[in-house]
Scaffold this active site. Structure first.
Site, PDB file in Angstrom:
ATOM      1  N   LEU A 110       0.848  -1.196   0.000  1.00  0.00           N
ATOM      2  CA  LEU A 110       0.000   0.000   0.000  1.00  0.00           C
ATOM      3  C   LEU A 110       0.890   1.255   0.000  1.00  0.00           C
ATOM      4  O   LEU A 110       0.736   2.148  -0.826  1.00  0.00           O
ATOM      5  CB  LEU A 110      -0.923  -0.003   1.237  1.00  0.00           C
ATOM      6  N   GLU A 129       3.762   3.981  -0.492  1.00  0.00           N
ATOM      7  CA  GLU A 129       4.660   4.346  -1.606  1.00  0.00           C
ATOM      8  C   GLU A 129       5.703   5.338  -1.108  1.00  0.00           C
ATOM      9  O   GLU A 129       5.504   5.968  -0.060  1.00  0.00           O
ATOM     10  CB  GLU A 129       3.839   4.982  -2.738  1.00  0.00           C
ATOM     11  N   SER A 170       1.240   8.135   5.114  1.00  0.00           N
ATOM     12  CA  SER A 170       0.005   8.368   5.876  1.00  0.00           C
ATOM     13  C   SER A 170      -1.169   8.703   4.971  1.00  0.00           C
ATOM     14  O   SER A 170      -2.321   8.618   5.395  1.00  0.00           O
ATOM     15  CB  SER A 170       0.221   9.507   6.881  1.00  0.00           C
ATOM     16  N   ILE A 184       7.772  -2.594   2.539  1.00  0.00           N
ATOM     17  CA  ILE A 184       6.829  -3.708   2.473  1.00  0.00           C
ATOM     18  C   ILE A 184       7.376  -4.934   3.215  1.00  0.00           C
ATOM     19  O   ILE A 184       8.370  -5.542   2.790  1.00  0.00           O
ATOM     20  CB  ILE A 184       6.489  -4.055   0.998  1.00  0.00           C
ATOM     21  N   ALA A 240      -5.570  -6.076  10.789  1.00  0.00           N
ATOM     22  CA  ALA A 240      -4.168  -6.150  11.198  1.00  0.00           C
ATOM     23  C   ALA A 240      -3.912  -5.272  12.435  1.00  0.00           C
ATOM     24  O   ALA A 240      -3.184  -5.667  13.350  1.00  0.00           O
ATOM     25  CB  ALA A 240      -3.273  -5.711  10.051  1.00  0.00           C
ATOM     26  N   ARG A 299      18.777  -8.864  41.375  1.00  0.00           N
ATOM     27  CA  ARG A 299      19.908  -7.923  41.364  1.00  0.00           C
ATOM     28  C   ARG A 299      20.011  -7.168  42.691  1.00  0.00           C
ATOM     29  O   ARG A 299      19.070  -6.492  43.101  1.00  0.00           O
ATOM     30  CB  ARG A 299      19.708  -6.918  40.220  1.00  0.00           C
ATOM     31  N   GLY A 316      22.942  -1.451  32.943  1.00  0.00           N
ATOM     32  CA  GLY A 316      23.767  -1.692  31.751  1.00  0.00           C
ATOM     33  C   GLY A 316      23.375  -2.976  31.041  1.00  0.00           C
ATOM     34  O   GLY A 316      23.407  -3.055  29.802  1.00  0.00           O
ATOM     35  N   GLU A 347       1.129   0.656   9.916  1.00  0.00           N
ATOM     36  CA  GLU A 347      -0.324   0.431  10.020  1.00  0.00           C
ATOM     37  C   GLU A 347      -1.019   1.644  10.624  1.00  0.00           C
ATOM     38  O   GLU A 347      -1.914   1.527  11.447  1.00  0.00           O
ATOM     39  CB  GLU A 347      -0.612  -0.808  10.869  1.00  0.00           C
ATOM     40  N   PHE A 356      -6.839  15.695   9.384  1.00  0.00           N
ATOM     41  CA  PHE A 356      -5.667  15.101   8.731  1.00  0.00           C
ATOM     42  C   PHE A 356      -4.939  16.141   7.886  1.00  0.00           C
ATOM     43  O   PHE A 356      -5.570  17.007   7.302  1.00  0.00           O
ATOM     44  CB  PHE A 356      -6.083  13.945   7.803  1.00  0.00           C
TER      45      PHE A 356
HETATM   46  C1  LIG Z   1       9.346  -1.838   9.316  1.00  0.00           C
HETATM   47  C2  LIG Z   1       8.158  -1.340   8.536  1.00  0.00           C
HETATM   48  C3  LIG Z   1       7.326  -2.245   7.892  1.00  0.00           C
HETATM   49  C4  LIG Z   1       6.240  -1.783   7.117  1.00  0.00           C
HETATM   50  N1  LIG Z   1       5.444  -2.691   6.448  1.00  0.00           N
HETATM   51  C5  LIG Z   1       4.506  -2.233   5.562  1.00  0.00           C
HETATM   52  C6  LIG Z   1       3.790  -3.160   4.715  1.00  0.00           C
HETATM   53  O1  LIG Z   1       3.940  -4.388   4.823  1.00  0.00           O
HETATM   54  N2  LIG Z   1       2.936  -2.648   3.782  1.00  0.00           N
HETATM   55  C7  LIG Z   1       2.732  -1.309   3.628  1.00  0.00           C
HETATM   56  O2  LIG Z   1       1.953  -0.934   2.760  1.00  0.00           O
HETATM   57  N3  LIG Z   1       3.389  -0.410   4.428  1.00  0.00           N
HETATM   58  C8  LIG Z   1       4.271  -0.847   5.393  1.00  0.00           C
HETATM   59  N4  LIG Z   1       4.968   0.057   6.187  1.00  0.00           N
HETATM   60  C9  LIG Z   1       4.770   1.491   5.955  1.00  0.00           C
HETATM   61  C10 LIG Z   1       4.061   2.204   7.078  1.00  0.00           C
HETATM   62  O3  LIG Z   1       2.703   1.865   7.114  1.00  0.00           O
HETATM   63  C11 LIG Z   1       4.325   3.713   6.888  1.00  0.00           C
HETATM   64  O4  LIG Z   1       5.674   3.929   7.255  1.00  0.00           O
HETATM   65  C12 LIG Z   1       3.394   4.570   7.723  1.00  0.00           C
HETATM   66  O5  LIG Z   1       2.083   4.505   7.228  1.00  0.00           O
HETATM   67  C13 LIG Z   1       3.841   6.039   7.760  1.00  0.00           C
HETATM   68  O6  LIG Z   1       4.141   6.508   6.492  1.00  0.00           O
HETATM   69  P1  LIG Z   1       5.531   7.296   6.241  1.00  0.00           P
HETATM   70  O7  LIG Z   1       6.634   6.449   6.771  1.00  0.00           O
HETATM   71  O8  LIG Z   1       5.565   7.650   4.810  1.00  0.00           O
HETATM   72  O9  LIG Z   1       5.435   8.574   7.136  1.00  0.00           O
HETATM   73  P2  LIG Z   1       4.705   9.962   6.787  1.00  0.00           P
HETATM   74  O10 LIG Z   1       3.309   9.693   6.324  1.00  0.00           O
HETATM   75  O11 LIG Z   1       5.604  10.761   5.895  1.00  0.00           O
HETATM   76  O12 LIG Z   1       4.641  10.640   8.205  1.00  0.00           O
HETATM   77  C14 LIG Z   1       5.750  11.315   8.801  1.00  0.00           C
HETATM   78  C15 LIG Z   1       5.274  11.981  10.078  1.00  0.00           C
HETATM   79  O13 LIG Z   1       4.258  12.942   9.786  1.00  0.00           O
HETATM   80  C16 LIG Z   1       3.095  12.663  10.551  1.00  0.00           C
HETATM   81  N5  LIG Z   1       1.914  13.039   9.763  1.00  0.00           N
HETATM   82  C17 LIG Z   1       1.578  12.583   8.534  1.00  0.00           C
HETATM   83  N6  LIG Z   1       0.418  13.120   8.138  1.00  0.00           N
HETATM   84  C18 LIG Z   1      -0.008  13.921   9.159  1.00  0.00           C
HETATM   85  C19 LIG Z   1      -1.150  14.729   9.382  1.00  0.00           C
HETATM   86  N7  LIG Z   1      -2.133  14.830   8.458  1.00  0.00           N
HETATM   87  N8  LIG Z   1      -1.244  15.411  10.533  1.00  0.00           N
HETATM   88  C20 LIG Z   1      -0.284  15.320  11.476  1.00  0.00           C
HETATM   89  N9  LIG Z   1       0.811  14.566  11.340  1.00  0.00           N
HETATM   90  C21 LIG Z   1       0.948  13.868  10.196  1.00  0.00           C
HETATM   91  C22 LIG Z   1       3.150  11.179  10.862  1.00  0.00           C
HETATM   92  O14 LIG Z   1       2.391  10.872  12.026  1.00  0.00           O
HETATM   93  C23 LIG Z   1       4.655  10.970  11.065  1.00  0.00           C
HETATM   94  O15 LIG Z   1       5.000  11.303  12.369  1.00  0.00           O
HETATM   95  C24 LIG Z   1       5.999  -0.400   7.025  1.00  0.00           C
HETATM   96  C25 LIG Z   1       6.828   0.498   7.706  1.00  0.00           C
HETATM   97  C26 LIG Z   1       7.892   0.040   8.459  1.00  0.00           C
HETATM   98  C27 LIG Z   1       8.762   1.044   9.159  1.00  0.00           C
END
Ligand SMILES: Cc1cc2nc3c(=O)[nH]c(=O)nc-3n(C[C@H](O)[C@H](O)[C@H](O)COP(=O)(O)OP(=O)(O)OC[C@H]3O[C@@H](n4cnc5c(N)ncnc54)[C@H](O)[C@@H]3O)c2cc1C
Length: 391
Positions: A138, A140, A145, A170, A250, A276, A348, A371, A391
């Site tokens: 999902l 990109e 978000s 992913i 999920a 400890r 430690g 998620e 949002f």
């Molecule tokens: C280890 C790992 C495994 C993952 N596995 C999957 C997977 O299997 N499939 C998949 O599709 N995705 C996966 N993800 C992706 C994950 O769901 C995204 O990282 C997450 O949704 C956040 O997107 P971003 O990292 O682009 O952060 P961003 O969306 O860029 O957010 C950055 C910051 O801005 C904040 N923010 C964003 N929008 C707003 C708003 N409107 N108002 C206030 N604050 C905001 C966020 O809370 C965050 O603190 C995975 C991520 C990780 C780290």
């Protein structure tokens, strides 16, 4: 790593709320984690390798599709059993739970809910048995978000679809056999496609150098003019609601899973504090350490009650997405706070791989972000109670 001496805290006798089946499923998973996960997980995390040898055992305990009906190879269990399985696996490691969550709720669930009978028969039994592993695309590079902004797209070419774009972060992607990919059609409507490894133009490079979820493989999905057969589109639901429906399932599992990580940190810190000695007495006799431990067990108990109630609502088909968001957000924050406090109780020793706490703490940094981030879940609650989207 130290031997696994885990004893699950149950301060409010929550076991009395569980059926014999729930306890049987929970105990079988707990036993599996002690026997198969605990002895190898620290090394797997240090090596940044998903331990593939766990796949068969995870399938055997019903961790792949716990609530998918038995006719499709699932375990046919209820939502509380599903939650308890996630709790016990994450007690071992959030990365292993991630693999089970993705396989169950983000791969099997959409095929079961939105797929054709042919797709269900082709994929679900193999996913349940672990013969096939799936992933869910999902997110990109430019849309995390805000997944509705995705640019991955497919065009109708008569006898097939032509898929282009890229997904990032992913879980399971580097070794997955299939990917559930969310992409827009020519009208800009989101649909789910089942993309199979081996299709020309489809690649899954691994993401390296993570400090979190090191025992889980994470990667990209790249689609360069991939020809996807029309039979691989899931016709049952389209629009952003389709992937969000999977995420509900999920996220519910994560609300339980985080309790497992918290219980492991609490149990480790409690035992350590009694053993400890400093200044001639166990550190457990000091008020500052008791404050930490007492607050931990209070927060775990509250989270357990929340997860159990949410599970009963889900069994009745009444849990809302906003209720699930609240539990995911609350329980993951609870767990990460407990991991940080527990780490301090070990002094430690808390930073070493002799104990599981630091690994849980680092893992939870991903769990609090994926998620739906901590912020986004708060905004979902805000929208639910005020009627205004912020949002
Ligand atoms: C280890 C790992 C495994 C993952 N596995 C999957 C997977 O299997 N499939 C998949 O599709 N995705 C996966 N993800 C992706 C994950 O769901 C995204 O990282 C997450 O949704 C956040 O997107 P971003 O990292 O682009 O952060 P961003 O969306 O860029 O957010 C950055 C910051 O801005 C904040 N923010 C964003 N929008 C707003 C708003 N409107 N108002 C206030 N604050 C905001 C966020 O809370 C965050 O603190 C995975 C991520 C990780 C780290």
């Amino acid at each position: 790593m130290k031997p696994d001496l885990f004893q699950a805290p149950d301060y409010y006798n929550l076991d009395e709320l569980l059926t014999d089946e729930h306890k049987m499923v929970r105990d079988a998973t707990r036993e599996f984690v002690k026997r198969e996960v605990s002895p190898i997980i620290e090394q797997a995390a240090q090596d940044a390798k998903f331990p593939k040898q766990l796949i068969n055992g995870l399938a055997e305990i019903g961790a792949f599709g716990p609530y998918i009906p038995e006719e499709y190879g699932g375990a046919g269990l209820d939502q509380i059993s599903y939650g308890l399985i996630m709790q016990e696996i994450e007690r071992g490691d959030s990365g292993i739970r991630s693999t089970a969550s993705v396989q169950s709720s983000l791969v099997m669930y959409p095929i079961f809910k939105y797929g054709t009978e042919e797709q269900k028969e082709k994929f679900l039994p193999k996913l349940a048995s672990g013969e096939m592993i799936g992933c869910f695309g999902l997110t990109e590079p430019d849309h995390g978000s805000n997944p509705g902004g995705m640019t991955t797209n497919f065009k109708d070419k008569g006898d097939h679809y032509l898929l282009n774009g890229a997904k990032m972060w992913i879980s399971n992607s580097p070794f997955a056999d299939i990917a559930i990919v969310w992409a827009k059609n020519e009208e800009g409507r989101i649909h789910g496609l089942i993309v199979e490894r081996g299709m020309e133009g489809f690649s899954t490079p691994e993401t390296h150098n993570k400090w979190s979820l090191r025992a889980s493989a994470t990667g990209e999905l790249i689609f360069d003019n991939v020809k996807v057969p029309k039979a691989n589109l899931m016709p049952g639901k389209s629009g952003l609601g389709a992937p969000l429906g999977c995420l509900d399932s999920a996220r519910y599992g994560i609300a339980w899973g985080a309790i497992g990580a918290a219980m492991d940190c609490y149990d480790t810190a409690l035992r350590y504090s009694k053993e400890r000695e400093q200044f001639g007495v166990p550190i457990a006799s000091k008020q500052l350490q008791q404050k930490k431990l007492a607050e931990m067990i209070t927060e775990i108990t509250k989270a357990q009650l929340m997860a159990w109630r949410l599970g009963t609502l889900r069994n009745e088909g009444k849990a809302t997405s906003a209720q699930i968001s609240m539990a995911k957000r609350n329980n993951v924050e609870m767990a990460i706070n407990i991991a940080r406090e527990a780490r301090q109780i070990l002094g430690g020793m808390g930073i070493t791989g002799e104990y599981s706490i630091m690994r849980h703490m680092m893992n939870l940094e991903s769990v609090i972000t994926y998620e739906g981030t901590h912020d986004i879940h708060l905004l979902i609650t805000g929208l639910d109670i005020t009627g205004h989207a912020a949002f």
